[in-house]
Design an enzyme around this catalytic site. Structure first.
Site, short mmCIF file in Angstrom:
data_model
loop_
_atom_site.label_atom_id
_atom_site.label_comp_id
_atom_site.label_asym_id
_atom_site.label_seq_id
_atom_site.Cartn_x
_atom_site.Cartn_y
_atom_site.Cartn_z
N CYS A 30 0.83 -1.21 0.00
CA CYS A 30 0.00 0.00 0.00
C CYS A 30 0.87 1.26 0.00
O CYS A 30 1.54 1.55 0.99
CB CYS A 30 -0.91 -0.04 1.24
SG CYS A 30 -1.75 1.49 1.63
N CYS A 33 0.09 3.81 2.71
CA CYS A 33 0.52 3.29 4.00
C CYS A 33 2.01 3.58 4.21
O CYS A 33 2.43 4.00 5.30
CB CYS A 33 0.30 1.78 4.09
SG CYS A 33 -1.41 1.25 3.95
#
Length: 125
Positions: A30, A33
């Site tokens: 991600c 993230c």
């Protein structure tokens, strides 16, 4: 204080055993993230009295499912074991700092009172 890895085995113990716990649900693939990780880490250094935990949603799929994670990153805040904030999306540093300040300032007696009232209304419905 560095961030802690949270797993299905230690999640409940850490959340209920500490006053304020921030949890970052993330995954290695991600991009947002990974961009948020340094902000979360910096917050853990700035607020050593707040536990900063990270849940790898790939390694802890059952925990992510139990937390109803639909989008990552998702940030959750617990105060005295009570979930008081949950929001998908990375927070900028000032918003994360504001979140920590607000969670620490909560009147938990009032929060518990409101939760009890909501539960009573749901039981009547």
């Amino acid at each position: 204080m560095a961030t802690q890895t949270l797993t299905a085995q230690n999640f409940d113990e850490i959340v209920t055993g500490n006053d304020v716990v921030l949890v970052d649900f993330w995954a290695d693939w991600c991009g947002p993230c990974k961009q948020f990780a340094p902000t979360f880490e910096a917050s853990s250094d700035k607020y050593p009295d707040v536990v900063h935990g990270k849940v790898d949603t790939e390694a802890e799929q059952s925990l992510a499912a139990a937390a109803n994670i639909r989008s990552i990153p998702t940030i959750m805040a617990f105060r005295e074991g009570v979930l008081v904030f949950a929001q998908p999306g990375a927070l900028p540093p000032d918003a994360l700092e504001d979140l920590v300040t607000q969670v620490k300032a909560l009147d938990m007696e009032e929060v518990r009172k409101q939760l009890a009232e909501q539960q009573a209304q749901q039981e009547q419905a």
